[in-house]
Design a protein around this motif. Sequence first.
Motif, PDB file in Angstrom:
ATOM      1  N   GLN A  31     -15.253  -9.875   1.946  1.00  0.00           N
ATOM      2  CA  GLN A  31     -13.819  -9.890   2.204  1.00  0.00           C
ATOM      3  C   GLN A  31     -13.362  -8.522   2.706  1.00  0.00           C
ATOM      4  OE1 GLN A  31     -11.877 -12.577   2.016  1.00  0.00           O
ATOM      5  NE2 GLN A  31     -13.666 -13.768   1.459  1.00  0.00           N
ATOM      6  N   SER A  32     -12.450  -8.525   3.629  1.00  0.00           N
ATOM      7  CA  SER A  32     -11.900  -7.303   4.174  1.00  0.00           C
ATOM      8  C   SER A  32     -10.408  -7.270   3.888  1.00  0.00           C
ATOM      9  CB  SER A  32     -12.134  -7.239   5.681  1.00  0.00           C
ATOM     10  OG  SER A  32     -11.439  -6.155   6.245  1.00  0.00           O
ATOM     11  N   SER A  33      -9.883  -6.080   3.738  1.00  0.00           N
ATOM     12  CA  SER A  33      -8.442  -5.965   3.508  1.00  0.00           C
ATOM     13  C   SER A  33      -7.662  -6.285   4.782  1.00  0.00           C
ATOM     14  CB  SER A  33      -8.091  -4.566   3.002  1.00  0.00           C
ATOM     15  OG  SER A  33      -8.493  -3.589   3.934  1.00  0.00           O
ATOM     16  N   LEU A  34      -8.350  -6.344   5.922  1.00  0.00           N
ATOM     17  CA  LEU A  34      -7.687  -6.664   7.189  1.00  0.00           C
ATOM     18  C   LEU A  34      -7.744  -8.141   7.546  1.00  0.00           C
ATOM     19  CD1 LEU A  34      -8.843  -3.684   9.409  1.00  0.00           C
ATOM     20  CD2 LEU A  34      -6.538  -4.148   8.619  1.00  0.00           C
ATOM     21  N   ASP A  65       2.141   0.015  12.491  1.00  0.00           N
ATOM     22  CA  ASP A  65       2.650  -1.354  12.543  1.00  0.00           C
ATOM     23  C   ASP A  65       2.036  -2.221  11.445  1.00  0.00           C
ATOM     24  OD1 ASP A  65       4.266  -0.718  14.664  1.00  0.00           O
ATOM     25  OD2 ASP A  65       2.886  -1.491  16.182  1.00  0.00           O
ATOM     26  N   LEU A  66       0.742  -2.014  11.177  1.00  0.00           N
ATOM     27  CA  LEU A  66       0.103  -2.754  10.090  1.00  0.00           C
ATOM     28  C   LEU A  66       0.706  -2.377   8.749  1.00  0.00           C
ATOM     29  CD1 LEU A  66      -3.682  -2.771  11.035  1.00  0.00           C
ATOM     30  CD2 LEU A  66      -2.154  -4.718  10.906  1.00  0.00           C
ATOM     31  N   LYS A  67       1.026  -1.111   8.555  1.00  0.00           N
ATOM     32  CA  LYS A  67       1.656  -0.664   7.310  1.00  0.00           C
ATOM     33  C   LYS A  67       3.005  -1.357   7.116  1.00  0.00           C
ATOM     34  CE  LYS A  67       0.169   2.701   4.997  1.00  0.00           C
ATOM     35  NZ  LYS A  67      -0.522   2.635   3.731  1.00  0.00           N
ATOM     36  N   GLU A  68       3.755  -1.525   8.202  1.00  0.00           N
ATOM     37  CA  GLU A  68       5.051  -2.210   8.121  1.00  0.00           C
ATOM     38  C   GLU A  68       4.878  -3.678   7.754  1.00  0.00           C
ATOM     39  OE1 GLU A  68       7.285  -1.738  11.687  1.00  0.00           O
ATOM     40  OE2 GLU A  68       7.335   0.449  11.534  1.00  0.00           O
ATOM     41  N   LEU A  69       3.760  -4.254   8.142  1.00  0.00           N
ATOM     42  CA  LEU A  69       3.493  -5.666   7.829  1.00  0.00           C
ATOM     43  C   LEU A  69       2.959  -5.868   6.421  1.00  0.00           C
ATOM     44  CD1 LEU A  69       1.860  -6.762  11.192  1.00  0.00           C
ATOM     45  CD2 LEU A  69       4.127  -7.379  10.351  1.00  0.00           C
ATOM     46  N   TYR A  71       0.122  -3.896   5.062  1.00  0.00           N
ATOM     47  CA  TYR A  71      -1.241  -3.393   4.868  1.00  0.00           C
ATOM     48  C   TYR A  71      -1.197  -2.184   3.935  1.00  0.00           C
ATOM     49  CZ  TYR A  71      -5.783  -1.335   5.976  1.00  0.00           C
ATOM     50  OH  TYR A  71      -7.043  -0.798   5.899  1.00  0.00           O
ATOM     51  N   GLU A  72      -2.052  -2.207   2.915  1.00  0.00           N
ATOM     52  CA  GLU A  72      -2.031  -1.142   1.910  1.00  0.00           C
ATOM     53  C   GLU A  72      -3.211  -0.183   2.020  1.00  0.00           C
ATOM     54  OE1 GLU A  72      -1.745  -3.173  -1.795  1.00  0.00           O
ATOM     55  OE2 GLU A  72       0.322  -3.778  -1.414  1.00  0.00           O
ATOM     56  N   GLY A  73      -4.033  -0.349   3.039  1.00  0.00           N
ATOM     57  CA  GLY A  73      -5.198   0.515   3.217  1.00  0.00           C
ATOM     58  C   GLY A  73      -4.797   1.852   3.808  1.00  0.00           C
ATOM     59  N   ARG A  74      -5.813   2.644   4.116  1.00  0.00           N
ATOM     60  CA  ARG A  74      -5.534   3.927   4.710  1.00  0.00           C
ATOM     61  C   ARG A  74      -6.345   4.076   5.974  1.00  0.00           C
ATOM     62  NH1 ARG A  74      -9.134   8.291   2.888  1.00  0.00           N
ATOM     63  NH2 ARG A  74     -10.876   7.308   1.857  1.00  0.00           N
TER      64      ARG A  74
END
Length: 77
Positions: A31-34, A65-69, A71-74
């Motif tokens: 599983q991936s966080s993306l 943009d992913l952070k706004e959606l 996404y909690e990764g770095r």
Amino acid sequence: MARRLDISRNTVRRYIRSEAIEPSYPTRQSQSSLDEFAPRFSAWLSAAAVKSRKQRRTLKQMFLDLKELGYEGRMTA
């Protein structure tokens, strides 16, 4: 044979006994966080493929943009 293939003698013995032609390994599914963002990310990349280099989004822009959606990764470089 083990030295030439750089594998264990036990592995060679196992394949000789099983009469297998080629080793088969199960595909790993991790599983991936993306994963939940994959469709949107794929759309961004396909849209960028037809644009000129200067009109494409940067990696940093896509990350923000992913952070706004949600996404909690770095971002690692």
